[in-house]
Design a protein around this motif. Structure first.
Motif, mmCIF file in Angstrom:
data_model
loop_
_atom_site.group_PDB
_atom_site.id
_atom_site.type_symbol
_atom_site.label_atom_id
_atom_site.label_comp_id
_atom_site.label_asym_id
_atom_site.label_seq_id
_atom_site.Cartn_x
_atom_site.Cartn_y
_atom_site.Cartn_z
ATOM 1 N N THR A 56 0.829 -1.206 0.000
ATOM 2 C CA THR A 56 0.000 0.000 0.000
ATOM 3 C C THR A 56 0.861 1.252 0.000
ATOM 4 O O THR A 56 0.579 2.205 -0.728
ATOM 5 C CB THR A 56 -0.966 -0.004 1.202
ATOM 6 O OG1 THR A 56 -1.707 -1.221 1.203
ATOM 7 C CG2 THR A 56 -1.927 1.158 1.131
ATOM 8 N N THR A 89 -7.205 10.737 -3.287
ATOM 9 C CA THR A 89 -6.438 9.777 -2.494
ATOM 10 C C THR A 89 -6.192 10.310 -1.090
ATOM 11 O O THR A 89 -6.243 9.556 -0.114
ATOM 12 C CB THR A 89 -5.105 9.439 -3.193
ATOM 13 O OG1 THR A 89 -5.379 8.982 -4.514
ATOM 14 C CG2 THR A 89 -4.338 8.358 -2.437
ATOM 15 N N ASN A 126 -9.341 9.847 0.770
ATOM 16 C CA ASN A 126 -9.434 8.422 1.055
ATOM 17 C C ASN A 126 -8.568 8.050 2.257
ATOM 18 O O ASN A 126 -9.025 7.361 3.177
ATOM 19 C CB ASN A 126 -9.010 7.639 -0.185
ATOM 20 C CG ASN A 126 -9.095 6.156 0.007
ATOM 21 O OD1 ASN A 126 -10.130 5.615 0.359
ATOM 22 N ND2 ASN A 126 -7.983 5.467 -0.226
ATOM 23 N N TRP A 131 -9.923 6.572 5.898
ATOM 24 C CA TRP A 131 -9.490 5.282 6.435
ATOM 25 C C TRP A 131 -8.646 5.447 7.688
ATOM 26 O O TRP A 131 -8.662 4.574 8.575
ATOM 27 C CB TRP A 131 -8.741 4.478 5.383
ATOM 28 C CG TRP A 131 -9.638 3.870 4.362
ATOM 29 C CD1 TRP A 131 -9.681 4.173 3.033
ATOM 30 C CD2 TRP A 131 -10.641 2.859 4.569
ATOM 31 N NE1 TRP A 131 -10.654 3.411 2.416
ATOM 32 C CE2 TRP A 131 -11.251 2.599 3.322
ATOM 33 C CE3 TRP A 131 -11.083 2.152 5.681
ATOM 34 C CZ2 TRP A 131 -12.274 1.660 3.173
ATOM 35 C CZ3 TRP A 131 -12.104 1.221 5.528
ATOM 36 C CH2 TRP A 131 -12.682 0.986 4.288
ATOM 37 N N ASN A 188 -2.329 4.633 6.376
ATOM 38 C CA ASN A 188 -3.033 5.836 5.943
ATOM 39 C C ASN A 188 -2.407 7.118 6.470
ATOM 40 O O ASN A 188 -2.580 8.169 5.868
ATOM 41 C CB ASN A 188 -4.516 5.722 6.297
ATOM 42 C CG ASN A 188 -5.187 4.716 5.395
ATOM 43 O OD1 ASN A 188 -5.319 4.945 4.210
ATOM 44 N ND2 ASN A 188 -5.549 3.567 5.947
ATOM 45 N N CYS A 239 -15.978 5.289 3.376
ATOM 46 C CA CYS A 239 -14.573 5.139 2.964
ATOM 47 C C CYS A 239 -14.451 4.241 1.733
ATOM 48 O O CYS A 239 -13.626 4.500 0.853
ATOM 49 C CB CYS A 239 -13.742 4.588 4.112
ATOM 50 S SG CYS A 239 -13.494 5.762 5.449
ATOM 51 N N SER A 240 -15.272 3.208 1.662
ATOM 52 C CA SER A 240 -15.253 2.336 0.491
ATOM 53 C C SER A 240 -15.654 3.101 -0.761
ATOM 54 O O SER A 240 -15.054 2.934 -1.827
ATOM 55 C CB SER A 240 -16.187 1.137 0.699
ATOM 56 O OG SER A 240 -15.721 0.341 1.754
ATOM 57 N N THR A 250 -12.833 5.204 -1.783
ATOM 58 C CA THR A 250 -11.799 4.391 -2.416
ATOM 59 C C THR A 250 -12.136 4.161 -3.887
ATOM 60 O O THR A 250 -11.267 4.257 -4.761
ATOM 61 C CB THR A 250 -11.640 3.043 -1.680
ATOM 62 O OG1 THR A 250 -11.264 3.298 -0.329
ATOM 63 C CG2 THR A 250 -10.588 2.169 -2.343
ATOM 64 N N TYR A 304 -9.945 5.504 -7.282
ATOM 65 C CA TYR A 304 -9.487 4.735 -8.433
ATOM 66 C C TYR A 304 -10.117 5.212 -9.739
ATOM 67 O O TYR A 304 -9.560 5.006 -10.805
ATOM 68 C CB TYR A 304 -9.752 3.244 -8.229
ATOM 69 C CG TYR A 304 -8.784 2.635 -7.244
ATOM 70 C CD1 TYR A 304 -7.426 2.547 -7.533
ATOM 71 C CD2 TYR A 304 -9.223 2.177 -6.008
ATOM 72 C CE1 TYR A 304 -6.529 2.016 -6.632
ATOM 73 C CE2 TYR A 304 -8.325 1.628 -5.093
ATOM 74 C CZ TYR A 304 -6.987 1.555 -5.418
ATOM 75 O OH TYR A 304 -6.096 1.036 -4.526
#
Length: 179
Positions: free
Chosen positions: A15, A46, A49, A53, A69, A129-130, A133, A137
């Motif tokens: 990560t 990002t 994000n 997280w 994170n 948060c999902s 994410t 992307y």
């Protein structure tokens, strides 16, 4: 337990490696003294994000999430600051960054003040948060969005031409008007 520890460290390494891919953009900006040909939105999404997280990891007391994170948020902040320094469009970048800051503050107020602490809070924060994410992307595709209506309408036109094509291709589907 050893396998989980190995998995945790592997997640951290991969990560952090993913978050450090912006270093090539940073190098490019420093070399050219310009933010041209570098997208800003991926850095911003990002960072959002990572902050989401990070908060989730703090609430869940998950050291791996917190560490990864924290590093990611620091790197993204570095990229954002560098982009702000090198861009010629400071007004747009500043307004987007302030908007993102407002989203972070609003999210923090919602998840820490309005929601009761516990499983419901963690579940809603995890879902949010999902979604961030997914947006992180998808953010590099932002350059394609203005073309999307043209692509959709062209596909509809092709479908209509195919669906309602003349049965007799040799016969004209219109009649000439003589004046």
């Amino acid at each position: 337990m050893e396998f989980l520890q190995f998995l945790s460290w592997a997640c951290i390494v991969f990560t952090v490696g993913m978050f450090s891919t912006g270093l090539t953009d940073l190098k490019k900006m420093r070399a050219s003294k310009s933010a041209d040909n570098v997208q800003f939105l991926p850095f911003l999404t990002t960072c959002l994000n990572n902050l989401g997280w990070l908060y989730y990891g703090i609430l869940k007391t998950d050291g791996t999430l917190v560490l990864v994170n924290t590093i990611g948020a620091c790197l993204q902040s570095l990229y954002i600051l560098s982009y702000c320094h090198y861009t010629s469009d400071k007004r747009r970048v500043t307004s987007q960054t302030l908007l993102a800051g407002g989203v972070v503050c609003g999210g923090w107020l919602y998840f820490s003040v309005l929601l009761p602490q516990g499983e419901s809070q963690l579940a809603q924060l995890g879902l949010t948060c999902s979604l961030f994410t997914i947006s992180m992307y998808l953010s590099p595709l932002a350059d394609l969005v203005p073309n999307m209506p043209g692509i959709v309408t062209s596909l509809i036109r092709f479908f209509l031409f195919w669906r309602f094509a003349s049965v007799n291709q040799g016969v004209q589907s219109y009649k000439l008007i003589e004046i």
